[in-house]
Design an enzyme around this catalytic site. Structure first.
Site, mmCIF file in Angstrom:
data_model
loop_
_atom_site.group_PDB
_atom_site.id
_atom_site.type_symbol
_atom_site.label_atom_id
_atom_site.label_comp_id
_atom_site.label_asym_id
_atom_site.label_seq_id
_atom_site.Cartn_x
_atom_site.Cartn_y
_atom_site.Cartn_z
ATOM 1 N N ILE A 12 0.688 -1.211 0.004
ATOM 2 C CA ILE A 12 0.084 0.021 -0.130
ATOM 3 C C ILE A 12 0.969 1.221 0.174
ATOM 4 C CG2 ILE A 12 -1.790 1.122 1.386
ATOM 5 C CD1 ILE A 12 -2.432 -1.565 2.419
ATOM 6 N N LYS A 84 1.568 -8.006 9.343
ATOM 7 C CA LYS A 84 0.058 -8.080 8.682
ATOM 8 C C LYS A 84 -0.728 -9.292 8.691
ATOM 9 C CE LYS A 84 0.604 -7.866 3.807
ATOM 10 N NZ LYS A 84 0.153 -7.255 2.555
ATOM 11 N N SER A 124 -7.248 -1.127 10.225
ATOM 12 C CA SER A 124 -8.021 -2.421 9.399
ATOM 13 C C SER A 124 -9.431 -2.502 9.860
ATOM 14 C CB SER A 124 -7.075 -3.535 9.647
ATOM 15 O OG SER A 124 -7.710 -4.599 9.181
ATOM 16 N N TYR A 148 -2.840 -10.015 15.393
ATOM 17 C CA TYR A 148 -2.580 -8.907 14.613
ATOM 18 C C TYR A 148 -3.629 -7.713 14.722
ATOM 19 C CZ TYR A 148 -3.442 -6.248 9.971
ATOM 20 O OH TYR A 148 -3.529 -5.690 9.452
ATOM 21 N N LYS A 152 -3.645 -3.836 16.171
ATOM 22 C CA LYS A 152 -4.138 -2.623 15.665
ATOM 23 C C LYS A 152 -5.180 -1.966 16.579
ATOM 24 C CE LYS A 152 -2.285 -2.653 11.409
ATOM 25 N NZ LYS A 152 -1.309 -1.748 11.025
ATOM 26 N N TYR A 176 -8.690 0.147 6.538
ATOM 27 C CA TYR A 176 -8.858 -0.278 5.224
ATOM 28 C C TYR A 176 -9.692 -1.680 5.215
ATOM 29 C CZ TYR A 176 -4.217 1.690 5.102
ATOM 30 O OH TYR A 176 -3.036 2.681 5.192
ATOM 31 N N ASN A 178 -10.640 -4.460 2.048
ATOM 32 C CA ASN A 178 -9.562 -5.596 1.324
ATOM 33 C C ASN A 178 -9.126 -4.985 0.271
ATOM 34 O OD1 ASN A 178 -11.700 -7.114 3.116
ATOM 35 N ND2 ASN A 178 -10.525 -8.986 2.319
ATOM 36 N N ARG A 230 -16.799 -10.017 0.609
ATOM 37 C CA ARG A 230 -15.795 -8.790 1.117
ATOM 38 C C ARG A 230 -15.754 -7.559 0.421
ATOM 39 N NH1 ARG A 230 -15.670 -12.437 4.181
ATOM 40 N NH2 ARG A 230 -14.142 -13.381 5.225
HETATM 41 P P1 NAD Z 1 3.290 -4.675 3.328
HETATM 42 O O1 NAD Z 1 3.975 -5.990 4.329
HETATM 43 O O2 NAD Z 1 3.359 -4.901 2.042
HETATM 44 O O3 NAD Z 1 4.057 -3.373 3.796
HETATM 45 C C1 NAD Z 1 4.574 -3.116 5.100
HETATM 46 C C2 NAD Z 1 5.940 -2.501 4.840
HETATM 47 O O4 NAD Z 1 6.563 -2.302 6.308
HETATM 48 C C3 NAD Z 1 6.942 -3.442 4.342
HETATM 49 O O5 NAD Z 1 7.865 -3.021 3.329
HETATM 50 C C4 NAD Z 1 7.815 -4.105 5.547
HETATM 51 O O6 NAD Z 1 9.191 -4.162 5.121
HETATM 52 C C5 NAD Z 1 7.875 -2.838 6.229
HETATM 53 N N1 NAD Z 1 7.945 -2.918 7.767
HETATM 54 C C6 NAD Z 1 7.623 -3.791 8.595
HETATM 55 N N2 NAD Z 1 8.117 -3.686 9.860
HETATM 56 C C7 NAD Z 1 8.684 -2.554 9.687
HETATM 57 C C8 NAD Z 1 9.502 -2.142 10.914
HETATM 58 N N3 NAD Z 1 9.829 -2.555 11.925
HETATM 59 N N4 NAD Z 1 10.401 -1.075 10.373
HETATM 60 C C9 NAD Z 1 10.293 -0.718 9.015
HETATM 61 N N5 NAD Z 1 9.590 -1.263 8.147
HETATM 62 C C10 NAD Z 1 8.740 -2.126 8.526
HETATM 63 O O7 NAD Z 1 1.941 -4.710 3.872
HETATM 64 P P2 NAD Z 1 0.793 -3.565 3.296
HETATM 65 O O8 NAD Z 1 -0.382 -4.573 2.784
HETATM 66 O O9 NAD Z 1 1.275 -2.535 2.333
HETATM 67 O O10 NAD Z 1 0.053 -2.930 4.605
HETATM 68 C C11 NAD Z 1 0.652 -1.731 5.149
HETATM 69 C C12 NAD Z 1 -0.253 -1.463 6.287
HETATM 70 O O11 NAD Z 1 -1.488 -1.628 6.071
HETATM 71 C C13 NAD Z 1 0.078 -2.438 7.463
HETATM 72 O O12 NAD Z 1 0.313 -1.750 8.572
HETATM 73 C C14 NAD Z 1 -1.049 -3.636 7.488
HETATM 74 O O13 NAD Z 1 -1.392 -3.934 8.813
HETATM 75 C C15 NAD Z 1 -2.303 -2.347 7.026
HETATM 76 N N6 NAD Z 1 -3.430 -3.213 6.475
HETATM 77 C C16 NAD Z 1 -3.128 -3.890 5.430
HETATM 78 C C17 NAD Z 1 -4.300 -4.458 4.726
HETATM 79 C C18 NAD Z 1 -4.067 -5.502 3.623
HETATM 80 O O14 NAD Z 1 -4.911 -6.435 3.346
HETATM 81 N N7 NAD Z 1 -2.824 -5.399 2.646
HETATM 82 C C19 NAD Z 1 -5.495 -4.505 5.323
HETATM 83 C C20 NAD Z 1 -5.631 -3.616 6.218
HETATM 84 C C21 NAD Z 1 -4.648 -3.090 6.924
HETATM 85 N N1 UFG Z 2 -10.547 -17.198 0.282
HETATM 86 C C1 UFG Z 2 -10.724 -18.475 -0.444
HETATM 87 N N2 UFG Z 2 -9.563 -19.062 -0.792
HETATM 88 C C2 UFG Z 2 -8.270 -18.648 -0.593
HETATM 89 C C3 UFG Z 2 -8.040 -17.307 0.074
HETATM 90 C C4 UFG Z 2 -9.316 -16.744 0.540
HETATM 91 O O1 UFG Z 2 -11.956 -18.996 -0.667
HETATM 92 O O2 UFG Z 2 -7.161 -19.119 -0.904
HETATM 93 C C5 UFG Z 2 -11.640 -16.507 0.821
HETATM 94 C C6 UFG Z 2 -11.975 -16.323 2.123
HETATM 95 O O3 UFG Z 2 -12.498 -17.623 2.750
HETATM 96 C C7 UFG Z 2 -12.765 -15.082 2.343
HETATM 97 C C8 UFG Z 2 -12.348 -14.376 1.009
HETATM 98 O O4 UFG Z 2 -11.632 -15.102 -0.010
HETATM 99 O O5 UFG Z 2 -14.224 -15.328 2.231
HETATM 100 C C9 UFG Z 2 -11.439 -13.258 1.246
HETATM 101 O O6 UFG Z 2 -10.358 -13.802 2.030
HETATM 102 P P1 UFG Z 2 -8.725 -12.855 2.323
HETATM 103 O O7 UFG Z 2 -7.889 -13.793 3.183
HETATM 104 O O8 UFG Z 2 -8.583 -12.273 1.058
HETATM 105 O O9 UFG Z 2 -9.272 -11.701 3.034
HETATM 106 P P2 UFG Z 2 -10.006 -11.632 4.443
HETATM 107 O O10 UFG Z 2 -11.068 -10.749 4.628
HETATM 108 O O11 UFG Z 2 -10.143 -12.788 5.198
HETATM 109 O O12 UFG Z 2 -8.841 -10.815 5.402
HETATM 110 C C10 UFG Z 2 -7.838 -9.657 5.042
HETATM 111 C C11 UFG Z 2 -6.953 -9.630 5.738
HETATM 112 C C12 UFG Z 2 -6.998 -9.220 7.476
HETATM 113 C C13 UFG Z 2 -7.831 -7.897 7.224
HETATM 114 C C14 UFG Z 2 -9.231 -8.294 6.395
HETATM 115 C C15 UFG Z 2 -10.014 -6.899 6.442
HETATM 116 O O13 UFG Z 2 -5.999 -10.626 5.586
HETATM 117 O O14 UFG Z 2 -5.578 -9.044 7.652
HETATM 118 O O15 UFG Z 2 -9.051 -8.564 5.153
HETATM 119 O O16 UFG Z 2 -9.140 -5.729 6.019
HETATM 120 F F1 UFG Z 2 -8.034 -7.728 8.716
#
Ligand code: NAD
Ligand code: UFG
Length: 335
Positions: A12, A84, A124, A148, A152, A176, A178, A230
């Site tokens: 992100i 995450k 999240s 996790y 948060k 956020y 998904n 989702r």
């Molecule tokens: P990501 O893992 O791709 O990015 C996180 C970045 O932070 C990585 O580049 C990692 O190297 C860096 N990082 C982790 N720990 C660190 C530390 N201690 N010091 C410096 N750098 C560090 O994850 P993302 O999907 O880009 O998510 C970004 C944020 O959004 C996270 O806080 C995650 O929890 C939150 N979030 C993500 C999702 C999702 O589905 N991707 C959903 C909800 C919230």
């Molecule tokens: N799913 C499958 N097959 C897979 C993976 C997922 O059927 O291989 C299904 C899951 O059962 C669910 C949907 O696809 O119904 C979405 O699953 P994701 O794992 O993509 O996403 P989640 O909503 O379970 O969780 C994600 C992040 C969490 C976050 C949440 C809300 O992994 O960290 O979105 O932001 F909290």
């Protein structure tokens, strides 16, 4: 503005770096690359035609953060850095609290001594726990079902206390839903280590032939077709949400939480169909038993973001799937 993106090399963060730079902001990335690759910097340069400043280091290094904030005259911080993976957090809770909670404390200490008090935090939809009603608005009760999610929640609560301690703090927690898809160039995107846990990266790897078949976790949920629903949001819409959030925090004191979602849910089968349409490839799948801890449906109301940030998601699931496919193809050409 000069904006520090902790975790800015990640999924992100890198997309947000593009949006902020294109809007005229000066972006500085701080990342320890524990879940990203240094090559993202080259790929960002291809998109932006300029080098971004990147400091390699850990957010728990308060001295490094303080130096970065002061040397680059930072006006606001977006705090993406954190771990995450839900499943991993259950087996490694100490690492999750150390990275996510301790990392945020370190950042707050550095911001406080540097007198920089504008902060956007990556929260999240996981903080809502098992939904009690849908769509989920920001007044929905919060809870956590794993380490996790609890990290948060702890951070959100801590940020509330910090905002209450001094009206100079301006803090926004973006919850956020998904995030999926990729930048339209296909040069950056989600790049999970090993076998993806999440649906869309998994489908993308099946679409390019890297994985043979998708497992669909259950078709007996109370949803339109029995599979999980989702609120998938295009990562570029999400990135634009951060630009809107920065504009908001600039003149709003205190703490606020805002959902970033589309307000609409799609089922697993609908996502498979959309990805087949975008890629022209069949996605073979098996229906298997439910994944432990999964919920039937989760989607947001996006009204608060629309009212307060004047932001709403614009891109369709076709855009999410075609950009995700483009990135996955490009990714296959990288080492
Ligand atoms: P990501 O893992 O791709 O990015 C996180 C970045 O932070 C990585 O580049 C990692 O190297 C860096 N990082 C982790 N720990 C660190 C530390 N201690 N010091 C410096 N750098 C560090 O994850 P993302 O999907 O880009 O998510 C970004 C944020 O959004 C996270 O806080 C995650 O929890 C939150 N979030 C993500 C999702 C999702 O589905 N991707 C959903 C909800 C919230
Ligand atoms: N799913 C499958 N097959 C897979 C993976 C997922 O059927 O291989 C299904 C899951 O059962 C669910 C949907 O696809 O119904 C979405 O699953 P994701 O794992 O993509 O996403 P989640 O909503 O379970 O969780 C994600 C992040 C969490 C976050 C949440 C809300 O992994 O960290 O979105 O932001 F909290």
């Amino acid at each position: 503005m000069n904006i520090l993106l902790t975790g800015g090399a990640g999924y992100i963060g890198s997309h947000t770096a593009v949006v902020l730079t294109e809007a005229g902001h000066n972006v500085i990335i701080l990342d320890n690359f524990c879940n990203s690759d240094r090559s993202v910097l080259e790929r960002l340069k291809q998109i932006l035609q300029k080098d971004l400043i990147c400091i390699e280091g850990d957010v728990r290094n308060t001295d490094l953060l303080t130096q970065a904030l002061q040397e680059h005259k930072i006006d606001a911080v977006i705090h993406f850095a954190g771990l995450k993976a839900v499943g991993e957090s259950v087996t490694m809770p100490v690492e999750y609290y150390a990275n996510n909670v301790q990392g945020t404390i370190s950042l707050l200490e550095a911001m406080k001594v540097s007198n920089i008090k504008n902060l956007v935090f990556s929260s999240s939809a996981t903080v809502y726990g098992d939904p009690q009603y849908l769509p989920i608005d920001e007044n929905h009760p919060t809870s956590a079902t794993n380490a996790y999610g609890r990290s948060k929640l702890h951070i959100e609560e801590m940020l509330k206390d910090v905002a209450n301690s001094d009206p100079a703090w301006k803090i926004i927690c973006l919850r956020y839903f998904n995030p999926v898809g990729a930048h339209e160039s296909g040069f950056i995107g989600e790049d999970p280590n090993g076998i993806p846990n999440n649906l869309v990266p998994y489908i993308a790897q099946v679409a390019v032939g890297k994985l043979p078949k998708l497992n669909v976790y259950g078709n007996d949920y109370p949803t339109l077709d029995g599979t999980g629903v989702r609120d998938y949001i295009h990562v570029m819409d999400l990135a634009e949400g951060h630009l809107a959030a920065l504009n908001y925090v600039a003149d709003h004191s205190g703490w606020i939480a805002i959902n970033l979602g589309t307000g609409k849910g799609y089922s697993v089968l609908e996502m498979i169909e959309a990805f087949e349409g975008a890629s022209g490839n069949k996605i073979p799948f098996n229906i298997v038993t439910r994944r432990v801890g999964d919920i039937a449906s989760c989607y947001s109301t996006a009204e608060k973001a629309s009212q307060l940030l004047s932001w709403q998601a614009k891109r369709s699931i076709q855009d999410m799937c075609s950009s995700g496919y483009k990135w996955q193809n490009y990714r296959s050409t990288l080492a």
